[in-house]
Motif scaffolding. Structure first.
Motif, short mmCIF file in Angstrom:
data_model
loop_
_atom_site.label_atom_id
_atom_site.label_comp_id
_atom_site.label_asym_id
_atom_site.label_seq_id
_atom_site.Cartn_x
_atom_site.Cartn_y
_atom_site.Cartn_z
N ASN A 55 95.79 31.38 20.54
CA ASN A 55 95.33 30.03 20.85
C ASN A 55 94.92 29.89 22.31
O ASN A 55 94.49 28.83 22.73
CB ASN A 55 96.36 28.97 20.43
N ASP A 56 95.04 30.96 23.08
CA ASP A 56 94.52 31.00 24.44
C ASP A 56 93.09 31.52 24.49
O ASP A 56 92.53 31.71 25.57
CB ASP A 56 95.38 31.93 25.32
N ALA A 57 92.47 31.75 23.34
CA ALA A 57 91.12 32.32 23.31
C ALA A 57 90.13 31.45 24.07
O ALA A 57 89.26 31.96 24.77
CB ALA A 57 90.66 32.54 21.87
N HIS A 58 90.26 30.14 23.95
CA HIS A 58 89.35 29.25 24.66
C HIS A 58 89.49 29.46 26.17
O HIS A 58 88.49 29.53 26.89
CB HIS A 58 89.63 27.79 24.31
N SER A 59 90.71 29.59 26.64
CA SER A 59 90.93 29.85 28.07
C SER A 59 90.34 31.18 28.48
O SER A 59 89.74 31.30 29.56
CB SER A 59 92.44 29.83 28.38
N ALA A 60 90.49 32.19 27.64
CA ALA A 60 89.93 33.51 27.94
C ALA A 60 88.41 33.44 28.06
O ALA A 60 87.82 34.04 28.96
CB ALA A 60 90.34 34.52 26.87
N VAL A 61 87.78 32.70 27.16
CA VAL A 61 86.32 32.55 27.22
C VAL A 61 85.93 31.80 28.49
O VAL A 61 84.96 32.16 29.17
CB VAL A 61 85.79 31.84 25.95
N GLN A 62 86.67 30.76 28.85
CA GLN A 62 86.35 30.00 30.06
C GLN A 62 86.49 30.88 31.31
O GLN A 62 85.68 30.79 32.23
CB GLN A 62 87.25 28.76 30.16
N LEU A 104 83.66 34.19 35.44
CA LEU A 104 83.37 35.50 36.03
C LEU A 104 81.90 35.86 35.92
O LEU A 104 81.34 36.51 36.82
CB LEU A 104 84.24 36.58 35.35
N THR A 105 81.25 35.44 34.83
CA THR A 105 79.81 35.74 34.70
C THR A 105 79.03 35.06 35.81
O THR A 105 78.07 35.63 36.32
CB THR A 105 79.24 35.28 33.34
N LYS A 106 79.43 33.88 36.18
CA LYS A 106 78.75 33.16 37.27
C LYS A 106 79.02 33.84 38.60
O LYS A 106 78.11 33.98 39.42
CB LYS A 106 79.20 31.71 37.29
N ALA A 107 80.25 34.28 38.81
CA ALA A 107 80.61 34.93 40.07
C ALA A 107 79.90 36.27 40.25
O ALA A 107 79.54 36.65 41.36
CB ALA A 107 82.12 35.12 40.15
N PHE A 108 79.69 36.98 39.13
CA PHE A 108 79.10 38.32 39.21
C PHE A 108 77.67 38.38 38.70
O PHE A 108 77.11 39.47 38.56
CB PHE A 108 79.97 39.33 38.46
N GLY A 116 78.55 41.88 29.84
CA GLY A 116 78.36 42.75 31.00
C GLY A 116 79.61 42.90 31.85
O GLY A 116 79.62 43.67 32.80
N LEU A 117 80.65 42.17 31.51
CA LEU A 117 81.92 42.25 32.24
C LEU A 117 82.79 43.37 31.68
O LEU A 117 82.77 43.63 30.48
CB LEU A 117 82.68 40.92 32.13
N PRO A 118 83.59 44.01 32.53
CA PRO A 118 84.49 45.07 32.04
C PRO A 118 85.78 44.47 31.47
O PRO A 118 86.85 44.60 32.04
CB PRO A 118 84.76 45.90 33.30
#
Length: 86
Positions: free
Chosen positions: A5-12, A17-21, A27-29
């Motif tokens: 149920n933390d999946a939403h947090s993981a996606v956020q 991170l996509t914005k930061a990188f 494309g994230l590891p």
């Protein structure tokens, strides 16, 4: 993040991170690992697939709806990896 149920947090977190990188989620590891113990894991899996997220590990057993043909499609199109302890 530790529970399905933390999946939403993981996606956020991944989106931040996509914005930061300056990349996309795939494309994230990182990997999403979904432990299949309850039916709500199906909703998490379908949500991640609908978002176009690849490289998902699913286990320790596969849900009943994941037939060999369905598994082949998930592996081919989403790089899903069955993950279990034999």
């Amino acid at each position: 993040v530790g529970q399905c149920n933390d999946a939403h947090s993981a996606v956020q977190i991944a989106v931040a991170l996509t914005k930061a990188f300056d990349t996309d989620v795939n494309g994230l590891p990182l990997s999403f690992i979904i432990s299949w113990y309850e039916q709500k894991a199906v909703a998490v899996l379908l949500s991640l697939l609908a978002l176009g997220i690849n490289d998902i590990y699913l286990g320790p057993t596969l849900p009943a709806f994941v037939t060999p043909n369905v598994l082949n499609v998930l592996v081919k199109n989403y790089n899903l990896t069955p993950h279990w302890n034999p």
